[in-house]
Design an enzyme around this catalytic site. Structure first.
Site, short mmCIF file in Angstrom:
data_model
loop_
_atom_site.label_atom_id
_atom_site.label_comp_id
_atom_site.label_asym_id
_atom_site.label_seq_id
_atom_site.Cartn_x
_atom_site.Cartn_y
_atom_site.Cartn_z
N LEU A 55 -11.37 2.92 0.64
CA LEU A 55 -10.48 2.98 -0.53
C LEU A 55 -9.02 2.90 -0.10
CD1 LEU A 55 -10.51 3.88 -3.76
CD2 LEU A 55 -9.36 5.85 -2.77
N GLY A 56 -8.69 3.54 1.05
CA GLY A 56 -7.30 3.59 1.53
C GLY A 56 -6.75 2.19 1.72
N ILE A 57 -5.50 2.00 1.33
CA ILE A 57 -4.89 0.68 1.40
C ILE A 57 -3.98 0.62 2.62
CG2 ILE A 57 -3.45 -1.00 0.20
CD1 ILE A 57 -4.38 0.34 -2.44
N HIS B 50 0.87 5.14 -14.67
CA HIS B 50 -0.46 4.79 -15.18
C HIS B 50 -1.43 5.97 -15.23
CE1 HIS B 50 -0.54 4.22 -10.81
NE2 HIS B 50 -1.78 4.65 -10.88
N CYS C 204 -13.33 -14.13 -16.90
CA CYS C 204 -13.80 -14.62 -15.60
C CYS C 204 -15.31 -14.38 -15.47
CB CYS C 204 -13.04 -13.93 -14.47
SG CYS C 204 -13.48 -12.20 -14.23
N HIS D 60 5.96 3.60 -4.36
CA HIS D 60 6.35 2.26 -3.88
C HIS D 60 7.28 1.59 -4.90
CE1 HIS D 60 3.81 1.89 -0.32
NE2 HIS D 60 2.85 2.48 -0.99
N THR E 189 1.40 4.53 -5.72
CA THR E 189 1.92 3.26 -6.25
C THR E 189 3.28 3.46 -6.91
OG1 THR E 189 -0.35 2.56 -6.65
CG2 THR E 189 1.36 1.36 -7.83
N TYR F 140 -12.26 -0.60 -5.27
CA TYR F 140 -11.00 -0.77 -6.00
C TYR F 140 -11.18 -0.20 -7.41
CZ TYR F 140 -6.84 -3.11 -7.87
OH TYR F 140 -5.63 -3.38 -8.45
P1 NAD Z 1 -2.02 9.76 0.01
O1 NAD Z 1 -1.10 8.77 0.64
O2 NAD Z 1 -1.46 10.92 -0.74
O3 NAD Z 1 -3.02 10.34 1.13
C1 NAD Z 1 -3.29 9.71 2.32
C2 NAD Z 1 -3.46 10.78 3.38
O4 NAD Z 1 -3.87 10.18 4.60
C3 NAD Z 1 -2.17 11.56 3.68
O5 NAD Z 1 -2.36 12.95 3.43
C4 NAD Z 1 -1.92 11.26 5.16
O6 NAD Z 1 -1.34 12.35 5.85
C5 NAD Z 1 -3.33 10.95 5.64
N1 NAD Z 1 -3.39 10.26 6.93
C6 NAD Z 1 -2.45 9.49 7.55
N2 NAD Z 1 -2.89 9.08 8.75
C7 NAD Z 1 -4.13 9.61 8.90
C8 NAD Z 1 -5.10 9.54 9.95
N3 NAD Z 1 -4.88 8.87 11.07
N4 NAD Z 1 -6.28 10.20 9.76
C9 NAD Z 1 -6.54 10.88 8.61
N5 NAD Z 1 -5.64 10.97 7.61
C10 NAD Z 1 -4.46 10.34 7.75
O7 NAD Z 1 -2.96 8.91 -0.92
P2 NAD Z 1 -3.97 9.19 -2.13
O8 NAD Z 1 -3.24 9.14 -3.40
O9 NAD Z 1 -4.86 10.34 -1.84
O10 NAD Z 1 -4.79 7.82 -1.98
C11 NAD Z 1 -5.58 7.61 -0.81
C12 NAD Z 1 -5.53 6.16 -0.38
O11 NAD Z 1 -6.17 5.34 -1.36
C13 NAD Z 1 -4.13 5.58 -0.20
O12 NAD Z 1 -4.15 4.68 0.89
C14 NAD Z 1 -3.92 4.80 -1.49
O13 NAD Z 1 -3.00 3.73 -1.33
C15 NAD Z 1 -5.30 4.29 -1.75
N6 NAD Z 1 -5.66 3.97 -3.14
C16 NAD Z 1 -6.55 2.99 -3.32
C17 NAD Z 1 -7.01 2.68 -4.59
C18 NAD Z 1 -8.04 1.62 -4.76
O14 NAD Z 1 -8.38 1.31 -5.91
N7 NAD Z 1 -8.56 1.05 -3.67
C19 NAD Z 1 -6.52 3.39 -5.69
C20 NAD Z 1 -5.61 4.42 -5.47
C21 NAD Z 1 -5.19 4.72 -4.19
ZN ZN Z 2 -11.93 -10.91 -15.55
#
Ligand code: NAD
Ligand code: ZN
Length: 343
Positions: free
Chosen positions: A263-265, A64, A97, A44, A41, A288
């Site tokens: 989890l991945g965004i 954060h 809420c 970004h 984040t 999340y």
């Molecule tokens: P990061 O971006 O460091 O790791 C993501 C990994 O995915 C990278 O190492 C990348 O090489 C790999 N990747 C790309 N394409 C791939 C594929 N086809 N197959 C397998 N792996 C692949 O992120 P992070 O800090 O470890 O966070 C993981 C994810 O969670 C991110 O998408 C982030 O945005 C998200 N996130 C979500 C929350 C939530 O609350 N939902 C909170 C924090 C982070």
């Molecule tokens: Zn609330």
């Protein structure tokens, strides 16, 4: 006055500035920041992409992921003492809420993000509401404390479904994916297979306890299942990359009735083969943040019972070298990059 990394609205980058030390309000706690971590984040926000421009009320101090010591306490705050090592839950919930009122704060309708919507922790001091302060267990290394925010994402996701005796597929070996691998292995999963397309990160996943760590564009996951003695597919999948191709791997390699936590965004909306979800009767759950404070409690327990997340720390920089820290975090050869604020 104190140092703070401020995002300005005029383009990419962050500026180290001298700003006044914030005053804790009656229900707030002032924390002397010890160590912070760089999250995707923050990258970004640094790049000042469309999402960041639409979200961050710049100029504002960002960041954060942190740990620090309590330095000041508002008049209405009880139960904390100056000098205690703490971190903070980064989601500040509305408290009003339906879900907040029912005690399901992680499902708040509009949580505000520390360092995203409200001033953050890349600074010598940060102020947070008392209900967001998490006191660490005695003797915890402040660097480990600074990992609690992303470690919480890993724990929340890895424990979303039972993993004892299960075969678990984790897509994405970023800091969160590899910590989830450690948690799943510790929690009794039979096999923990991690995928990524980055060799550096695959090596880290193995160090963190993955049974196997493979590039799915080079290793056939079906064949790997055979090698591991699996016959019907993974029981649990944790999507931690945000990559559409990873979701395809999950749909192609899970057992009927599998549980999938996301989890991945993703960068943008994408299509999946929904007929797989239906005919294979998959359960899909979005994750999340962290549960307040069940996830935090479990993080303590996992660390006390032997989970070591320290290998996820790949770089350490003093605050003055923050540009180098961000450059390291952007490089492919990094996991968690820490910035130290305390002497
Ligand atoms: P990061 O971006 O460091 O790791 C993501 C990994 O995915 C990278 O190492 C990348 O090489 C790999 N990747 C790309 N394409 C791939 C594929 N086809 N197959 C397998 N792996 C692949 O992120 P992070 O800090 O470890 O966070 C993981 C994810 O969670 C991110 O998408 C982030 O945005 C998200 N996130 C979500 C929350 C939530 O609350 N939902 C909170 C924090 C982070
Ligand atoms: Zn609330």
């Amino acid at each position: 006055m104190m140092r703070a990394l401020v995002k300005h609205p005029d383009g990419p980058g962050l500026a180290m500035e001298d700003v006044p030390v914030p005053d804790p309000g009656p229900d707030e706690v002032l924390i002397r920041v010890h160590t912070t971590g760089i999250c995707g984040t923050d990258l970004h926000i640094y790049e000042w992409d469309e999402w960041a421009q639409a979200t961050v009320p710049a100029p504002m101090t960002v960041g954060h992921e942190f740990s620090g010591h309590i330095a000041g306490i508002g008049v209405n705050v009880g139960g904390f003492e100056v000098g205690e090592l703490v971190s903070a839950e980064g989601h500040v919930v509305c408290g009003k809420c339906r879900n907040c009122l029912a005690g399901r704060r992680h499902l708040c309708k509009e949580p505000k993000g520390l360092g995203v919507n409200i001033p953050g922790a890349f600074a010598d001091y940060v102020v947070v509401p008392k209900q967001n302060v998490w006191r660490h267990i005695d003797g915890l290394d402040p660097e480990i404390g600074a990992l609690f925010d992303p470690f919480g994402n890993a724990v929340h996701t890895a424990l979303a479904f039972p993993v004892l005796g299960e075969d678990v597929l984790i897509t994405g070996a970023g800091p969160i994916g590899v910590m989830a691998a450690a948690v799943a292995a510790h929690s009794g999963a039979r096999n923990v297979v991690v995928t990524d397309i980055n060799e550096y990160r695959l090596a880290l996943a193995l160090r963190m306890g993955a049974t196997r760590a493979v590039d799915p564009t080079k290793t056939d996951l079906k064949a790997l299942q055979g090698e591991l003695g699996m016959t019907e597919g993974f029981d649990v999948a944790l999507e931690m990359s945000g990559a559409p191709a990873a979701m395809d791997d999950i749909l192609a390699n899970t057992i009927h009735g599998a549980k999938v936590a996301l989890l991945g965004i993703p960068a943008e909306a994408y299509a999946i083969d929904w007929s797989r979800v239906i005919f294979n009767m998959l359960t899909i759950r979005g994750i999340y943040g962290r549960e307040m404070y069940d996830t935090w409690y479990k993080m303590n327990v996992l660390i006390q019972s032997g989970v070591d997340i320290s290998p996820v720390i790949s770089h350490r920089f003093p605050a003055a070298s923050y540009e180098d820290a961000f450059e390291a975090a952007r490089s492919g050869e990094a996991a968690k990059v820490l910035i130290r604020w305390a002497d």
